[in-house]
Design an enzyme around this catalytic site. Structure first.
Site: not given
Length: 249
Positions: A193, A34, A32
């Site tokens: 996250d 961000d 991922d």
């Protein structure tokens, strides 16, 4: 009875240790962006907080970090717009576009890599693994962050949720990454996250290493990651990667 339990304890600890063994031999790693490559959520929070306060959202009271984490972080802009402006979606979508412009202004000056990022980058490169960035961020955001972090030449492909029929938490972005890289889910794992991102990776039937950058650990665990780490320096991660190296040898 106590003696029996004590004898079984080492076996339990061994079986419950973080492991990525099921993907051996490893062929690819998906990231991922961000909160996974960089701790960008504070910048998103600032942009949303200031812009929402300007229009009198929540009676002009600034949104908290908890509100941001629960209702905004990791979500696609379409879903954020629906949440913030349930009675005026076009306004919500325009607001989110303007917010992304503010985020890019902030990120161009304040973006920093997650701790240990370049260490895991080298590990991936040294083993000749394929890699993709898979994100719900708009392409201008993703490309800015990847460029600022010096990773433009690292990723083989950048998959954008907006450019798929379904964004995360749907598995389609991760499935598309597997297709483009021409690798199997059985030999690939994911770094994520957010709750929506972990759900997407799990739904794509890959092990997901969850990173507790900002989101509450208990929320991430509910999404069923393979295990959680604090950042890329976490000994749990390197124990799992070392295990993969041993299996390859």
């Amino acid at each position: 009875m106590l003696a029996i339990l004590l004898n079984l304890l080492p076996l339990f600890l061994e079986s419950s240790k973080p492991s990525l063994a099921k993907v051996a031999p490893l062929k690819a790693v998906l990231f991922d962006v961000d909160g996974t490559l960089c701790d960008s959520d504070p910048l998103h929070h600032i942009a949303f907080r200031e812009m929402l306060q300007e229009i009198g959202f929540n009676g002009g009271v600034p949104i908290t970090e908890d509100y941001f984490a629960e209702n905004i972080a990791g979500k696609h802009n379409d879903d954020i717009a629906k949440h913030l402006f349930p009675n005026d979606l076009p306004r919500g979508l325009k607001f989110c576009e303007e917010k992304e412009e503010m985020f890019r202004r902030l990120a161009s000056k304040q973006l920093t890599p997650l701790n240990g990022l370049y260490k895991v980058k080298k590990w991936v490169e040294d083993r000749g693994l394929k890699r993709a960035a898979v994100t719900n961020a708009p392409r201008p955001n993703a490309e800015l962050m990847i460029s600022k972090l010096g990773l433009s030449d690292f990723f083989d492909v950048v998959i954008i949720g907006d450019e798929c029929e379904h964004a995360k938490p749907h598995p389609e972005p991760y499935l598309k990454a597997l297709e483009v890289l021409n690798v199997s889910k059985d030999h690939t794992f994911v770094f994520e996250d957010s709750v929506s991102g972990i759900k997407a990776g799990v739904a794509a039937e890959m092990p997901v290493v969850g990173i507790t950058t900002r989101n509450p650990e208990h929320s991430l665990l509910e999404a069923k990651p393979t295990f959680l780490i604090k950042d890329y320096e976490d000994p749990k991660l390197w124990a799992a990667l070392e295990e993969l190296d041993k299996m390859k040898a």
